[in-house]
Scaffold this motif. Structure first.
Motif, PDB file in Angstrom:
ATOM      1  N   ALA A   1       0.642  -1.232   0.023  1.00 52.54           N
ATOM      2  CA  ALA A   1       0.122   0.048  -0.108  1.00 52.54           C
ATOM      3  C   ALA A   1       0.823   1.199  -0.013  1.00 52.54           C
ATOM      4  N   THR A   2       2.148   1.149   0.114  1.00 52.95           N
ATOM      5  CA  THR A   2       2.993   2.123   0.103  1.00 52.95           C
ATOM      6  C   THR A   2       4.491   1.749  -0.508  1.00 52.95           C
ATOM      7  N   SER A   3       5.133   2.938  -0.859  1.00 50.97           N
ATOM      8  CA  SER A   3       6.368   2.682  -1.569  1.00 50.97           C
ATOM      9  C   SER A   3       7.514   2.354  -0.680  1.00 50.97           C
ATOM     10  N   ASN A   4       7.317   2.566   0.509  1.00 52.91           N
ATOM     11  CA  ASN A   4       8.538   2.168   1.458  1.00 52.91           C
ATOM     12  C   ASN A   4       8.596   1.044   2.325  1.00 52.91           C
ATOM     13  N   ILE A   5       7.598   0.264   2.163  1.00 48.61           N
ATOM     14  CA  ILE A   5       7.392  -1.141   3.025  1.00 48.61           C
ATOM     15  C   ILE A   5       7.270  -2.233   2.111  1.00 48.61           C
ATOM     16  N   VAL A   6       8.141  -3.195   2.334  1.00 45.82           N
ATOM     17  CA  VAL A   6       8.081  -4.425   1.611  1.00 45.82           C
ATOM     18  C   VAL A   6       6.789  -4.977   2.295  1.00 45.82           C
ATOM     19  N   PRO A   7       5.733  -5.317   1.213  1.00 48.79           N
ATOM     20  CA  PRO A   7       4.574  -6.127   1.509  1.00 48.79           C
ATOM     21  C   PRO A   7       4.757  -7.434   2.058  1.00 48.79           C
ATOM     22  N   ASP A   8       3.800  -8.034   2.739  1.00 51.65           N
ATOM     23  CA  ASP A   8       3.832  -9.335   3.288  1.00 51.65           C
ATOM     24  C   ASP A   8       3.115 -10.235   2.255  1.00 51.65           C
ATOM     25  N   ARG A   9       2.268  -9.941   1.339  1.00 51.21           N
ATOM     26  CA  ARG A   9       1.939 -10.776   0.134  1.00 51.21           C
ATOM     27  C   ARG A   9       1.747 -10.240  -1.129  1.00 51.21           C
ATOM     28  N   ALA A  10       1.381 -10.800  -2.048  1.00 47.44           N
ATOM     29  CA  ALA A  10       1.062 -10.328  -3.410  1.00 47.44           C
ATOM     30  C   ALA A  10      -0.061 -11.090  -4.035  1.00 47.44           C
ATOM     31  N   THR A  11      -0.901 -10.610  -4.744  1.00 46.65           N
ATOM     32  CA  THR A  11      -2.020 -11.360  -5.301  1.00 46.65           C
ATOM     33  C   THR A  11      -1.959 -11.164  -6.777  1.00 46.65           C
ATOM     34  N   LEU A  12      -1.978 -12.233  -7.653  1.00 47.95           N
ATOM     35  CA  LEU A  12      -2.126 -12.146  -8.875  1.00 47.95           C
ATOM     36  C   LEU A  12      -3.582 -12.733  -9.606  1.00 47.95           C
ATOM     37  N   LEU A  13      -4.136 -11.923 -10.445  1.00 46.01           N
ATOM     38  CA  LEU A  13      -5.529 -12.109 -10.891  1.00 46.01           C
ATOM     39  C   LEU A  13      -5.087 -12.677 -12.424  1.00 46.01           C
ATOM     40  N   LEU A  14      -5.719 -13.862 -12.501  1.00 46.92           N
ATOM     41  CA  LEU A  14      -5.316 -14.447 -13.932  1.00 46.92           C
ATOM     42  C   LEU A  14      -6.766 -14.835 -14.664  1.00 46.92           C
ATOM     43  N   ASN A  15      -6.705 -14.686 -15.761  1.00 50.54           N
ATOM     44  CA  ASN A  15      -7.987 -15.245 -16.789  1.00 50.54           C
ATOM     45  C   ASN A  15      -7.284 -16.232 -17.776  1.00 50.54           C
ATOM     46  N   ILE A  16      -8.068 -17.344 -17.824  1.00 49.21           N
ATOM     47  CA  ILE A  16      -7.576 -18.441 -18.788  1.00 49.21           C
ATOM     48  C   ILE A  16      -8.689 -18.751 -19.733  1.00 49.21           C
ATOM     49  N   ARG A  17      -8.351 -19.004 -20.987  1.00 45.89           N
ATOM     50  CA  ARG A  17      -9.562 -19.228 -21.944  1.00 45.89           C
ATOM     51  C   ARG A  17      -9.026 -20.299 -22.402  1.00 45.89           C
ATOM     52  N   THR A  18      -9.835 -21.126 -22.792  1.00 42.43           N
ATOM     53  CA  THR A  18      -9.502 -22.407 -23.732  1.00 42.43           C
ATOM     54  C   THR A  18     -10.561 -22.892 -24.433  1.00 42.43           C
ATOM     55  N   TYR A  19     -10.685 -23.811 -25.528  1.00 41.82           N
ATOM     56  CA  TYR A  19     -12.022 -24.261 -26.039  1.00 41.82           C
ATOM     57  C   TYR A  19     -12.124 -25.634 -25.620  1.00 41.82           C
ATOM     58  N   ASP A  20     -11.334 -26.585 -24.894  1.00 44.03           N
ATOM     59  CA  ASP A  20     -11.838 -27.580 -24.581  1.00 44.03           C
ATOM     60  C   ASP A  20     -11.046 -28.055 -23.078  1.00 44.03           C
ATOM     61  N   ALA A  21     -11.886 -29.072 -22.392  1.00 51.55           N
ATOM     62  CA  ALA A  21     -11.189 -29.339 -21.016  1.00 51.55           C
ATOM     63  C   ALA A  21     -10.008 -29.697 -20.845  1.00 51.55           C
ATOM     64  N   PRO A  22      -9.552 -30.585 -21.718  1.00 54.33           N
ATOM     65  CA  PRO A  22      -8.101 -31.229 -21.491  1.00 54.33           C
ATOM     66  C   PRO A  22      -7.087 -29.994 -21.431  1.00 54.33           C
ATOM     67  N   VAL A  23      -7.005 -29.262 -22.419  1.00 51.88           N
ATOM     68  CA  VAL A  23      -6.191 -28.181 -22.587  1.00 51.88           C
ATOM     69  C   VAL A  23      -6.424 -27.167 -21.356  1.00 51.88           C
ATOM     70  N   ARG A  24      -7.535 -26.867 -21.170  1.00 46.15           N
ATOM     71  CA  ARG A  24      -7.599 -25.998 -19.737  1.00 46.15           C
ATOM     72  C   ARG A  24      -6.950 -26.932 -18.638  1.00 46.15           C
ATOM     73  N   ALA A  25      -7.180 -28.039 -18.499  1.00 46.44           N
ATOM     74  CA  ALA A  25      -6.583 -28.789 -17.196  1.00 46.44           C
ATOM     75  C   ALA A  25      -5.254 -28.556 -17.414  1.00 46.44           C
ATOM     76  N   SER A  26      -4.476 -28.831 -18.427  1.00 51.16           N
ATOM     77  CA  SER A  26      -3.134 -28.779 -18.739  1.00 51.16           C
ATOM     78  C   SER A  26      -2.646 -27.358 -18.374  1.00 51.16           C
ATOM     79  N   VAL A  27      -3.437 -26.325 -18.786  1.00 52.05           N
ATOM     80  CA  VAL A  27      -2.808 -24.874 -18.471  1.00 52.05           C
ATOM     81  C   VAL A  27      -2.781 -24.519 -17.106  1.00 52.05           C
ATOM     82  N   LEU A  28      -4.168 -25.094 -16.250  1.00 55.99           N
ATOM     83  CA  LEU A  28      -4.250 -24.764 -14.760  1.00 55.99           C
ATOM     84  C   LEU A  28      -3.073 -25.481 -14.159  1.00 55.99           C
ATOM     85  N   ALA A  29      -2.641 -26.706 -14.566  1.00 51.73           N
ATOM     86  CA  ALA A  29      -1.631 -27.666 -13.963  1.00 51.73           C
ATOM     87  C   ALA A  29      -0.579 -26.905 -14.024  1.00 51.73           C
ATOM     88  N   ALA A  30      -0.097 -26.072 -15.190  1.00 52.92           N
ATOM     89  CA  ALA A  30       1.230 -25.463 -15.588  1.00 52.92           C
ATOM     90  C   ALA A  30       1.231 -24.117 -14.745  1.00 52.92           C
TER      91      ALA A  30
END
Length: 168
Positions: free
Chosen positions: A41-70
């Motif tokens: 929340a500020t520039s002079n303190i190292v935070p205790d966590r980071a959050t990444l928000l991802l969006n995944i788009r695939t056309y079939d379930a096996p590709v989706r499972a592979s991407v999520l596993a990766a």
């Protein structure tokens, strides 16, 4: 010694960029977008966590499972390599089943479109490789970095002119 979650999250983002190009077979459709990286929340303190928000788009379930596993493998591996004292948490939400059009309805609509627009209508375009549209799908990331070694001081005698000069 500490683990900087911003540096760790940045390493994860870089590694995720190769998920589609190096781990998805040609002809399979997959998109992994890092939509947000939130930490601190500020520039002079190292935070205790980071959050990444991802969006995944695939056309079939096996590709989706592979991407999520990766994704999980990469995040866990980067956390381990950085010496993170905690394992990462994964939360999955806004998941929707793949759209599978009814064949009979699709054929009925296709026939109606062909009758109205003509059999050579461009409405029936094949699925294209997402790499072909990369020039159109450019994302801009803005970063605000603190400038170290300069003081933003205001002298009561100059009406704030010293602050304006130091911020140039």
């Amino acid at each position: 010694m500490s683990v900087d979650p911003v540096v760790l999250a940045s390493s994860i983002v870089l590694r995720l960029q190769s998920t589609v190009s190096r781990e998805t077979k040609p002809g399979d459709f997959a998109v992994v977008t890092v939509g947000a990286l939130n930490a601190g929340a500020t520039s002079n303190i190292v935070p205790d966590r980071a959050t990444l928000l991802l969006n995944i788009r695939t056309y079939d379930a096996p590709v989706r499972a592979s991407v999520l596993a990766a994704i999980e493998r990469i995040v866990k591996g980067e956390c381990c390599a950085a010496g993170s004292p905690q394992d990462p948490d994964f939360e999955y939400y806004d998941q929707f089943s793949l759209t599978s059009n009814d064949a009979a309805v699709t054929e009925k609509v296709r026939a109606a479109f062909s009758a109205h627009f003509g059999a050579d209508s461009p409405l029936f375009a094949p699925v294209i490789d997402p790499a072909l549209s990369i020039g159109v799908q450019t994302h801009v990331v803005a970063a605000v970095l603190p400038v170290h070694g300069r003081r933003n001081t205001v002298s009561p005698d100059d009406g704030g002119a010293s602050r304006r000069r130091s911020m140039r």
